[in-house]
Scaffold this active site. Structure first.
Site, mmCIF file in Angstrom:
data_model
loop_
_atom_site.group_PDB
_atom_site.id
_atom_site.type_symbol
_atom_site.label_atom_id
_atom_site.label_comp_id
_atom_site.label_asym_id
_atom_site.label_seq_id
_atom_site.Cartn_x
_atom_site.Cartn_y
_atom_site.Cartn_z
ATOM 1 N N ASP A 197 0.807 -1.225 0.000
ATOM 2 C CA ASP A 197 0.000 0.000 0.000
ATOM 3 C C ASP A 197 0.840 1.274 0.000
ATOM 4 O OD1 ASP A 197 -2.110 -1.738 0.140
ATOM 5 O OD2 ASP A 197 -3.074 -0.780 1.866
ATOM 6 N N ASP A 198 0.148 2.339 -0.412
ATOM 7 C CA ASP A 198 0.571 3.737 -0.258
ATOM 8 C C ASP A 198 1.632 4.213 -1.254
ATOM 9 O OD1 ASP A 198 -1.217 3.518 1.792
ATOM 10 O OD2 ASP A 198 0.218 3.832 3.420
ATOM 11 N N HIS A 252 -5.357 9.314 -0.142
ATOM 12 C CA HIS A 252 -5.353 8.441 1.050
ATOM 13 C C HIS A 252 -6.367 8.959 2.064
ATOM 14 C CE1 HIS A 252 -3.806 5.795 4.248
ATOM 15 N NE2 HIS A 252 -3.342 5.081 3.240
ATOM 16 N N HIS A 344 3.637 -2.443 3.051
ATOM 17 C CA HIS A 344 3.699 -1.082 2.496
ATOM 18 C C HIS A 344 4.990 -0.860 1.718
ATOM 19 C CE1 HIS A 344 0.645 -0.704 5.644
ATOM 20 N NE2 HIS A 344 0.178 0.328 4.973
HETATM 21 ZN ZN LIG Z 1 -2.888 3.110 3.035
#
Ligand SMILES: [Zn+2]
Length: 383
Positions: A197-198, A252, A344
């Site tokens: 993620d991210d 986000h 992440h």
């Molecule tokens: Zn996230």
């Protein structure tokens, strides 16, 4: 003499009353005479015609010069049109599908056709017909995917049904299952799906990609729109590596729960649009930032064709100071067949520990018979 005049004279004088009484009788006699005369006059030119219809064959008398309609009235014959009926329920689709026809002698006729003596009127009623049918094969969708995935899901397979339907009504007369649909199901195989993620991160995504390549593993990347805008070439590398993309909103946004639809559209729809704007594939998944979900959030993603993705295993690689061993222990403590694993590659932190833990976990899982896949997979040939 009008009746009102007679009345006034009768009340005027007794003699006149007698006269007028005689006049009344005279009037009655005249009326009787005229009636007899008229009867005779009407009787004389009557003509006999024969009316033949469904269940009827009868001679009737009509006035000379009267049309077919008069003969039908005399004979109490009505014309009945043939109906078009539906194939299954028999409901009337067209009440005048096969209109009744008239003939006089051997010629077509109409209600207004004038008859002469001894002619034969034939009423041919229309025939009822049932609509035609066609045979078609339709695809039957399997059950929908679950709202939210925590485990790898095997995609369903559509079935096939052959059916006979009414051409006009579409009514289904009969159907036969040729192939039953296979519903999607949570996999029971020893597989896991890594998700990151991210990102994309200009620093760490390439490092994660290199580790995955080294280990021969494909993963799913849940990317934030504003980061894709900043580093579209990194997202392109993800795709080039054979990995899949997932929408993680534009900014986000962790405030979407209970937010107005316009905000969901801007964040989720907007997130999907960023990929398209950069000629990247339309993401198949949506992951809610912070794991915050609502029915509206899920519905918005579904409307975009994105499967909402949760996770079974949170590696907690986001915790401050988490080292590789701690992260891989979190992972291995919770893993089970089909687990979707959250890690992440972005978010502005040092991801060295994540990358190290990833390598350790892949080796460990592989040694225990696990394979690596995407959150939605094809159903294996032999279930
Ligand atoms: Zn996230």
């Amino acid at each position: 003499m009008a009746p009102s005049e007679a009345m006034s004279r009768r009340s005027a004088h007794p003699v006149l009353r007698l006269v007028s009484t005689c006049s009344v009788f005279g009037l009655l006699a005249a009326a009787a005479f005229v009636g007899t005369y008229r009867y005779v006059e009407r009787e004389d030119p009557l003509v006999a015609v024969r009316v033949v219809g469904t269940g009827v064959d009868r001679w009737v008398h009509i006035d000379s010069g009267e049309p077919v309609a008069a003969a039908l009235l005399e004979a109490h014959v009505t014309q009945v049109d043939g109906q078009l009926l539906s194939a299954q329920s028999g409901r009337v689709l067209d009440p005048h599908h096969d209109p009744a026809t008239l003939r006089v002698g051997d010629r077509p006729a109409r209600l207004a056709t004038v008859l002469t003596a001894r002619q034969v009127v034939r009423v041919v009623d229309g025939a009822d017909t049932t609509e035609g049918t066609r045979t078609e094969v339709i695809e039957v969708a399997p059950a929908p995917m679950p709202d939210v995935l925590r485990h790898v899901q095997e995609r369903g397979v559509p079935g096939k049904t052959q059916r006979v339907v009414g051409v006009e009504s579409g009514e289904v007369v009969s159907s036969k299952v040729l192939l039953s649909p296979i519903d999607p199901r949570q996999t029971t195989r020893k597989v896991v799906a890594f998700t990151f993620d991210d990102g994309p991160s200009a620093t760490w995504t390439a490092v994660v990609l290199a580790k995955l390549k080294e280990k021969g593993v494909k993963a799913t990347f849940c990317e934030v729109g504003q980061e894709v805008d900043a580093h579209p070439e990194v997202s392109a590398q993800v795709v080039a590596g054979g990995h899949q993309l997932c929408n993680h909103t534009v900014n986000h946004d962790e405030g979407m729960k209970g937010a107005p639809q316009s905000q969901l559209d801007a964040q989720i729809g907007g997130g999907a649009k960023v990929f398209v704007d950069h000629q990247l594939p339309n993401p198949a998944y949506f992951r809610p930032p912070g794991g915050l979900l609502s029915p509206e959030i899920k519905a918005t993603a579904r409307a975009l064709g994105e499967q909402t993705l949760y996770w079974k295993v949170d590696t907690e690689d986001w915790r401050k100071g988490a080292d590789a061993l701690t992260i891989s222990r979190h992972l291995l403590d919770q893993v089970d067949p089909g687990a979707i694993i959250l890690m992440h590659d972005g978010g502005g932190k040092d991801r060295a520990a994540t990358v190290e833990a990833l390598g350790l976990a892949i080796d460990y899982l592989r040694a225990r018979g696990y394979a690596f896949t995407f959150p939605i997979t094809k159903r294996p040939a032999k279930a």
